[in-house]
Design an enzyme around this catalytic site. Structure first.
Site, short mmCIF file in Angstrom:
data_model
loop_
_atom_site.label_atom_id
_atom_site.label_comp_id
_atom_site.label_asym_id
_atom_site.label_seq_id
_atom_site.Cartn_x
_atom_site.Cartn_y
_atom_site.Cartn_z
N GLY A 47 0.82 -1.20 0.00
CA GLY A 47 0.00 0.00 0.00
C GLY A 47 0.86 1.25 0.00
CG PHE A 51 4.48 10.63 5.19
CD1 PHE A 51 4.94 11.92 5.23
CD2 PHE A 51 4.97 9.72 6.10
CE1 PHE A 51 5.91 12.30 6.16
CE2 PHE A 51 5.92 10.08 7.03
CZ PHE A 51 6.38 11.38 7.05
NE ARG A 180 -1.86 14.27 14.87
CZ ARG A 180 -0.77 14.47 15.59
NH1 ARG A 180 0.26 13.66 15.46
NH2 ARG A 180 -0.70 15.47 16.43
CG ASP A 199 -0.16 3.51 7.32
OD1 ASP A 199 0.97 4.00 7.53
OD2 ASP A 199 -0.84 3.77 6.32
#
Length: 239
Positions: A47, A51, A180, A199
């Site tokens: 994936g 970033f 987040r 992640d």
């Protein structure tokens, strides 16, 4: 807890188009299968996002699967014909370097966690102008995949899921850290049903807040309103 369960049911009904990492276009930046990086072989692409890129890898010495996350901010960097990752320009170098330090800070924080509901970091290192985080390879399905296969989950199944995730988040928040980026694609369910948070998005949120050239990275339908602004008031409530 009751309010959280009702909210989670509504949220899980929304699509998660980004799967477990982000736009497929970033696959163009991915390392090729068979590439060796400091004792690890790249097996396949898992994936990506704005970033970084995540791979299925293999620890060559131990001959066991691992997950490898590479710092690759597509707004700031390019990959050379070699393995080297470089800032796109001199103007981007300061933000790239600052983000690289935040990426490594995140790895140091995650490496301290030893919790069944938080992915385990075993190693991190610099190489080829960038950095890599080596994590346990968690076998199972992402919650996104489970929802596509089963549809809406029942209350009992959701309660087990929420209790595990809240336990993991309690450990994360106790370390003054935030995830987040909680969404179905970033939760994997082991064969026994144990949910694991994957992640973390803290480092990329820090880079977004600092750099004017980096677009805010959010997942529509899952990101709270304060993450849409670099000056949003974020805390444990954000997760």
């Amino acid at each position: 807890v009751e309010r959280l369960l009702h909210r989670l049911v509504r949220v899980l009904d929304q699509p998660d188009d980004q799967g477990c990492g982000g736009p497929v276009a970033d696959h163009l930046h991915a390392l090729r299968p068979g590439t060796l990086v400091d004792g690890y072989e790249i097996v396949s692409f898992l994936g990506s996002g704005g970033f970084g890129i995540t791979y299925l890898g293999r620890d060559v010495a131990l001959d066991k699967p691992v997950a490898i996350k590479e710092y690759m901010p597509s707004d700031l960097a390019v990959r050379q014909q070699t393995l080297t990752v470089s800032p796109k320009s001199g103007q981007d170098k300061a933000d790239f370097d600052w983000g690289l330090d935040r990426f490594l800070d995140e790895a140091r924080t995650l490496a301290r966690f030893d919790h069944p509901n938080v992915v385990k970091v075993s190693r991190f290192f610099r190489a080829h102008g960038t950095a890599y985080i080596v994590m346990e390879h968690v076998s199972g399905e992402t919650l996104s995949e489970v929802l596509k296969r089963k549809g809406r989950l029942g209350e009992a199944e959701l309660r087990g899921l929420v209790e595990g995730l809240l336990s993991g988040l309690e450990a994360v928040h106790a370390a003054d850290y935030l995830h987040r980026d909680i969404k179905p694609g970033n939760v994997i369910l082991r064969p026994d049903g144990t949910p694991v948070l994957l992640d973390f998005g803290s480092a990329r949120q820090s880079v977004t807040a600092k750099s004017r050239s980096v677009t805010a990275i959010v997942t529509p339908g899952y990101a709270p309103i304060e993450q849409y602004s670099s000056r949003g008031n974020q805390g444990p409530w954000t997760d």
